[in-house]
Write an enzyme that holds these catalytic residues in place. Sequence first.
Site, PDB file in Angstrom:
ATOM      1  N   SER C  63     -13.247  10.796   4.108  1.00 16.28           N
ATOM      2  CA  SER C  63     -14.687  10.759   4.383  1.00 16.28           C
ATOM      3  C   SER C  63     -15.552  11.370   3.285  1.00 16.28           C
ATOM      4  O   SER C  63     -16.772  11.208   3.314  1.00 16.28           O
ATOM      5  CB  SER C  63     -14.984  11.485   5.692  1.00 16.28           C
ATOM      6  OG  SER C  63     -14.439  10.787   6.764  1.00 16.28           O
ATOM      7  N   LYS C  66     -17.842   9.079   1.688  1.00 17.94           N
ATOM      8  CA  LYS C  66     -19.093   8.663   2.343  1.00 17.94           C
ATOM      9  C   LYS C  66     -20.313   9.237   1.633  1.00 17.94           C
ATOM     10  O   LYS C  66     -21.400   8.642   1.669  1.00 17.94           O
ATOM     11  CB  LYS C  66     -19.096   9.130   3.809  1.00 17.94           C
ATOM     12  CG  LYS C  66     -18.037   8.469   4.673  1.00 17.94           C
ATOM     13  CD  LYS C  66     -17.981   9.108   6.058  1.00 17.94           C
ATOM     14  CE  LYS C  66     -16.890   8.485   6.918  1.00 17.94           C
ATOM     15  NZ  LYS C  66     -16.713   9.212   8.200  1.00 17.94           N
ATOM     16  N   TYR C 188     -14.683  -0.414   2.935  1.00 15.95           N
ATOM     17  CA  TYR C 188     -14.701   0.943   3.513  1.00 15.95           C
ATOM     18  C   TYR C 188     -13.357   1.630   3.264  1.00 15.95           C
ATOM     19  O   TYR C 188     -13.303   2.778   2.802  1.00 15.95           O
ATOM     20  CB  TYR C 188     -15.002   0.828   5.009  1.00 15.95           C
ATOM     21  CG  TYR C 188     -14.969   2.120   5.781  1.00 15.95           C
ATOM     22  CD1 TYR C 188     -15.982   3.065   5.656  1.00 15.95           C
ATOM     23  CD2 TYR C 188     -13.930   2.393   6.669  1.00 15.95           C
ATOM     24  CE1 TYR C 188     -15.959   4.249   6.389  1.00 15.95           C
ATOM     25  CE2 TYR C 188     -13.905   3.569   7.404  1.00 15.95           C
ATOM     26  CZ  TYR C 188     -14.914   4.487   7.265  1.00 15.95           C
ATOM     27  OH  TYR C 188     -14.882   5.654   7.988  1.00 15.95           O
ATOM     28  N   TYR C 239     -18.695  16.710  10.387  1.00 23.28           N
ATOM     29  CA  TYR C 239     -18.415  16.210  11.732  1.00 23.28           C
ATOM     30  C   TYR C 239     -19.196  17.008  12.775  1.00 23.28           C
ATOM     31  O   TYR C 239     -20.298  17.474  12.497  1.00 23.28           O
ATOM     32  CB  TYR C 239     -16.901  16.252  12.008  1.00 23.28           C
ATOM     33  CG  TYR C 239     -16.098  15.545  10.940  1.00 23.28           C
ATOM     34  CD1 TYR C 239     -16.367  14.229  10.585  1.00 23.28           C
ATOM     35  CD2 TYR C 239     -15.071  16.208  10.280  1.00 23.28           C
ATOM     36  CE1 TYR C 239     -15.629  13.587   9.609  1.00 23.28           C
ATOM     37  CE2 TYR C 239     -14.316  15.565   9.307  1.00 23.28           C
ATOM     38  CZ  TYR C 239     -14.608  14.246   8.972  1.00 23.28           C
ATOM     39  OH  TYR C 239     -13.869  13.621   8.014  1.00 23.28           O
ATOM     40  N   VAL C 257     -10.619  13.876   6.325  1.00 21.79           N
ATOM     41  CA  VAL C 257      -9.383  14.199   7.048  1.00 21.79           C
ATOM     42  C   VAL C 257      -8.175  14.288   6.123  1.00 21.79           C
ATOM     43  O   VAL C 257      -7.075  14.644   6.562  1.00 21.79           O
ATOM     44  CB  VAL C 257      -9.077  13.224   8.213  1.00 21.79           C
ATOM     45  CG1 VAL C 257     -10.121  13.360   9.307  1.00 21.79           C
ATOM     46  CG2 VAL C 257      -8.942  11.806   7.728  1.00 21.79           C
TER      47      VAL C 257
END
Lengths: 303, 303, 303, 303
Positions: C63, C66, C188, C239, C257
């Site tokens: 992530s 992102k 992605y 998160y 993660v």
Amino acid sequence: MDYQLELQRAVDAARPVLGTGRVADYIPALGAADPTAFGLALATVDGQVYGAGDWQVPFSVQSISKLFSLALALATGGEQVWHRVGREPSGTPFNSLVQLESEQGIPRNPFLNSGAVVVTDLLLTLTGDAGHAVREFLRAESGNPRLDTDPQVAASEAAHGHRNAALAHFIASYGNLENPVEAVLAHYYAHCAIAASCRDLALAGLFLARHGIRADGSRLLSRSDAKRINAVLLTCGTYDAAGDFAFRVGLPGKSGVGGGILAVVPGRGTLCAWGPALDRAGNSVGAVTALDAFTTATGWSVF
Amino acid sequence: MDYQLELQRAVDAARPVLGTGRVADYIPALGAADPTAFGLALATVDGQVYGAGDWQVPFSVQSISKLFSLALALATGGEQVWHRVGREPSGTPFNSLVQLESEQGIPRNPFLNSGAVVVTDLLLTLTGDAGHAVREFLRAESGNPRLDTDPQVAASEAAHGHRNAALAHFIASYGNLENPVEAVLAHYYAHCAIAASCRDLALAGLFLARHGIRADGSRLLSRSDAKRINAVLLTCGTYDAAGDFAFRVGLPGKSGVGGGILAVVPGRGTLCAWGPALDRAGNSVGAVTALDAFTTATGWSVF
Amino acid sequence: MDYQLELQRAVDAARPVLGTGRVADYIPALGAADPTAFGLALATVDGQVYGAGDWQVPFSVQSISKLFSLALALATGGEQVWHRVGREPSGTPFNSLVQLESEQGIPRNPFLNSGAVVVTDLLLTLTGDAGHAVREFLRAESGNPRLDTDPQVAASEAAHGHRNAALAHFIASYGNLENPVEAVLAHYYAHCAIAASCRDLALAGLFLARHGIRADGSRLLSRSDAKRINAVLLTCGTYDAAGDFAFRVGLPGKSGVGGGILAVVPGRGTLCAWGPALDRAGNSVGAVTALDAFTTATGWSVF
Amino acid sequence: MDYQLELQRAVDAARPVLGTGRVADYIPALGAADPTAFGLALATVDGQVYGAGDWQVPFSVQSISKLFSLALALATGGEQVWHRVGREPSGTPFNSLVQLESEQGIPRNPFLNSGAVVVTDLLLTLTGDAGHAVREFLRAESGNPRLDTDPQVAASEAAHGHRNAALAHFIASYGNLENPVEAVLAHYYAHCAIAASCRDLALAGLFLARHGIRADGSRLLSRSDAKRINAVLLTCGTYDAAGDFAFRVGLPGKSGVGGGILAVVPGRGTLCAWGPALDRAGNSVGAVTALDAFTTATGWSVF
């Protein structure tokens, strides 16, 4: 059919599960109930009553009273109750506040705690004394003048009633209570804390099997309204296990955390079972088992 | 009772509301339906069939097929279906993903889209061709060999099927699908896109009024399983308006966004009504009105 | 300040907790990571880079990518990204579908999986190859031309990607995807599966500490947009533990993660910590501990 | 920098939007506020204070008081507050009960109404008079001995406080209140109903810009705790628009439905803006606009 034999067999079927589940203990007065007690009664539309086990022992009716407060509110006030409470299964626990928030203070159905608080408020407005109205109705239908609210249970409910107070204030914040929160809750506890036996409740519920006709032959509800209460019982009467209860027992019914379940066999009669230990949804393990056994044996089911 | 007269009266009762509501338009093929079309059929347990209005005009059965896929999965695979799907009302819209998340991929009941996808997956495993199995059953029971999937509707469902693909992948992420997502959805669309008339569906549903017995006299389901499907229909068959449908109509029933509703009168027969315009919950406004009128007039209700 | 010493002390502070937590195992490729590996790097705004422990070992950025896809989408497409994704903390897990349903397919923020899928879709439209764009940017900023997507990890993500497929189809069902679901997911996974070291990531994130200026001195983002990304990182980057991360570390940061966390000290530099074992929210136990220790010792915090 | 000029420019920037939004009217006393009133104050860490517009006009501080009750609870009771309330953004409206149910009576953060009720309960236990404690602190820091609770507003809050009563009873039902619901709410209303000006609040909040040091030079909080409160303000201080506030203003801040917002520039000073008309999230439209303009012009931002 030998009713007495079938009742006894159903009680026997429930015996092995009586150790299963958990007695409600959110108030001390309920926690003291004997988990091995068990009773089952059948009242037929002609007013006869049969029983097995502890069918004449009074227990705390708790949410079963919601059925009677709804019937009386409908009988007294007509359709207005449906402007203030829905009639859809909630899919959530009986004391949840979640849907109330997304649905702006209109409880999903009259058998959730929130819905019963609104019905009690309406009945209080209509009669001036909601607790009294329910009690008098149960006495008249059961023919038991000693049937009464257990003041110790009512006091205990009030003392441990933060969750219900939260529900009531939340409903009031949306403008869906007419009377003060404290008064509504007092009447709500008054009818929930009534002590009655399987015999008393089976007799008191007969008007639903008789399509609206009371014990004295007078009409409480129109045929249509009696059917409608049965429909709401079937879809919403046993908390968030209504689907499973319909699946297993196949009858409209109302349960209470005191361990009782009152079920209606339209045109035939009513059954009331009682055993204090509850499953996770709050329904009596023994009562569901006995009703399942009875309906399977007799073929009594609305389906 | 003059069935023909009662059917005609019920159709007449529905006429004034046929302009109300909205034809499903999430796929072009459904959006083209005539909102003023209306039909009503009655099949009795002896196999007779009566009708009024457009009762012989085929329409897209959509979710009504979920009832047949469930019955076939139960008949073929037995209790295992209940390990993979619940039988409680959801309290949420038919295509919601919310509960699926909190309940770890076990759909609340077999009549939600999610639940029907799981049932289709099981039926695909059990039979090798779930779409075929449903179609053949409907043909056999209705005696209509031309009854078929509308390939244009099935293709349109697939082309506009992101929501169902999301549901299926979500279920698969919890390990509750055995077959590939694409295959399961293809079979799901194959049975949803079947075109059938009120006549066809009323006849096809008779096994539920006959406690499990098919048109040819053979047994599809045990008496108990037939009753149980009726119970799930009553609590979960009409989306999140199941409570209101039970309240007004008082019968187990299954609706589809094609505008049809199939209702069961246990021991007596089946009713199928069809009108394309839907209320907010996705049930046909005209069909609910006609069924309400018919059951009120005839006193046919399980309550 | 002796950066090297402070980095070593922070790594030492993390050592005792490296056994705590759980290595992500939703795809086999991640599950093989060594839970006792640990690295920490610091890049200062003048382009210097320092490190301790396994700071030059590549790991799966997951992530953290992102952050880069958002920066590139903003740099290339401007404000339009904010029409398709919000910038509020969600209060729910990173892969939840619940809010997406109530908010009609507009993800709450770009760092949820759903939000990152939408950003990837936009970047794909804007650049023609979102995976390539992120990879090239990371190579250029880190000066590491061998930095690349791990094809095994990308394939593993796709093979175990039902949850992300559900998210993407769900978003598509609300009309918030421009490209086919499969293409968007492929891109992605391509950027999530990039392998990079603490060193690489600290250097690649420096533009946020330099108020928008890249390694080569050119401007990627306006000063205002760089600040805004830092704001979204602080409120949404870790998160549903963003509040706790702000409380303990006091810096904008993005976790993955794979066990990495990239944090920004505006005007000063960037920190990247890596340890594979995660807490319940999905953040690296060791990385949070080391960043907490480093910022406490140095007083580096935005507060 | 010419503070006075910058303040005036920020006030001018807010003027065009002062007609936008809606004055809080859930209690009559708030509904009477003039939607065109507007003030802005700046207090610097050396204790100087500057202002523009209606910066010396008292208004109802409402939720801004939650910041002070939290600081006092931390100063007096230490870490125990974090055992009873979380520090994560909620993603839900400030008066929602939904999360409280799934999280068993532990409010998500101290700036939700539910969290502030728990903090008030703790402060009541610790000090014997939570309302008094907040009031005295504000008087001391602002140097304004006339600063006081508006009894009319407090009474109005109580009279219209069903929603807060619901929250408090709900929390009590999970055992997370030590004092009687009525007492806790009385103290909660006492501090929310304090009337103070932008000048007063900017001065009173300076301890957060001074890393824990009060006006008299004594230490209220450790440097670490002061930073932590700033972190919680940034992630949770402006209701469910905290992300957007961080994005636009880039400072820790606390808003109230009286129209005030108090923002902290660590190491530099505090800003307090006030305009009664609110956006949908409950934040003052004018105050957000003025703070946005001021921080954009001055470059004061934590990012």
